[in-house]
Design a protein around this motif. Structure first.
Motif, PDB file in Angstrom:
ATOM      1  N   CYS A  97      -7.574  12.086   3.123  1.00  0.00           N
ATOM      2  CA  CYS A  97      -8.024  11.172   2.101  1.00  0.00           C
ATOM      3  C   CYS A  97      -6.362  10.643   2.395  1.00  0.00           C
ATOM      4  CB  CYS A  97      -8.197  10.601   0.740  1.00  0.00           C
ATOM      5  SG  CYS A  97      -9.647  11.265   0.900  1.00  0.00           S
TER       6      CYS A  97
ATOM      7  N   CYS B  66     -15.566  15.466   0.489  1.00  0.00           N
ATOM      8  CA  CYS B  66     -13.553  15.228   1.487  1.00  0.00           C
ATOM      9  C   CYS B  66     -12.853  16.265   0.205  1.00  0.00           C
ATOM     10  CB  CYS B  66     -12.756  14.560   1.077  1.00  0.00           C
ATOM     11  SG  CYS B  66     -11.373  15.110   1.960  1.00  0.00           S
TER      12      CYS B  66
ATOM     13  N   CYS C 193      -9.953  17.267   0.632  1.00  0.00           N
ATOM     14  CA  CYS C 193      -8.608  17.413   0.545  1.00  0.00           C
ATOM     15  C   CYS C 193      -7.511  17.187  -0.655  1.00  0.00           C
ATOM     16  CB  CYS C 193      -8.437  15.696   1.228  1.00  0.00           C
ATOM     17  SG  CYS C 193      -8.004  14.544   0.316  1.00  0.00           S
TER      18      CYS C 193
ATOM     19  N   CYS D  69      -7.805  11.117  -3.349  1.00  0.00           N
ATOM     20  CA  CYS D  69      -8.234  11.360  -2.516  1.00  0.00           C
ATOM     21  C   CYS D  69      -9.542  10.674  -3.103  1.00  0.00           C
ATOM     22  CB  CYS D  69      -8.865  12.829  -2.475  1.00  0.00           C
ATOM     23  SG  CYS D  69     -10.526  13.147  -2.163  1.00  0.00           S
ATOM     24  N   VAL D  70     -11.073  10.493  -2.812  1.00  0.00           N
ATOM     25  CA  VAL D  70     -11.845   9.221  -2.881  1.00  0.00           C
ATOM     26  C   VAL D  70     -12.755  10.044  -3.312  1.00  0.00           C
ATOM     27  CG1 VAL D  70     -11.387   7.302  -2.157  1.00  0.00           C
ATOM     28  CG2 VAL D  70     -12.393   8.134  -0.972  1.00  0.00           C
TER      29      VAL D  70
END
Ligand SMILES: [Zn+2]
Length: 183
Positions: free
Chosen positions: A101, A144, A146, A151-152
């Motif tokens: 992200c 995700c 990450c 980060c979403v």
């Protein structure tokens, strides 16, 4: 995908900047083997050049496979109106670049080829990332990992972040209500 006018010509592109190593995020990843300056072409995203019809066929085949194996990996890139690139070929090391992200690379289409280029200076041994730019269809299949502060929670393009946040907030509110009503 966007254009980066400051990027140099094909002839000066170097794919000698990175190597495959184990990644903390997801299996393997691609890492910088030396300091990389912003706006350097790092590696070409190679693969089969396929028509949109073939692209759809392969996408659905992958979707069916994902239901059996949980492997929802998609390596198909939009090249232009008529063709896509399916990067799911062994010689395409760029397919191992993980999503983040807050990425340090971005994909660019230059003279009919897809290049992964640095969007900021990258230090030797940093892992390379780009935003896969997925839309929100089936986003729940693409969590995700990450760990970036930005980060979403799911793999999707920045254009979709505000919609995703709204969706997630609505989902959370709904789950809260549900817990209450059954308590
Ligand atoms: Zn993330």
């Amino acid at each position: 995908m966007s254009s980066l006018s400051a990027l140099k010509d094909d002839e000066e592109c170097n794919s000698d900047w990175s190597e495959v190593r184990r990644s903390g995020i997801h299996g393997r990843g691609l890492f910088a083997t030396k300091d990389i300056a912003k706006e350097t072409y790092i590696i070409e995203y190679v693969g089969d050049k396929i028509t949109k019809a073939e692209s759809d066929r392969r996408g659905w085949a992958q979707f069916d496979l994902a239901k059996e194996t949980g492997d929802a990996a998609v390596y198909i890139f939009t090249l232009n109106k008529r063709h896509d690139i399916d990067g799911n070929v062994p010689e395409n090391a760029a397919r191992l670049i993980n999503h983040s992200c807050s990425p340090n690379c971005e994909a660019y289409i230059i003279k009919g080829k897809i290049w992964i280029a640095a969007i900021r200076d990258i230090k030797k041994d940093e892992e390379l990332y780009f935003n896969y730019g997925f839309d929100l269809e089936n986003y729940v299949d693409h969590p995700c990992l990450c760990e970036s502060p930005k980060c979403v929670g799911y793999i999707c393009g920045e254009d979709y972040w505000s919609t995703l946040r709204r969706k997630l907030a609505a989902k959370k509110a709904w789950e809260k209500r549900r817990v209450k009503s059954t308590a």
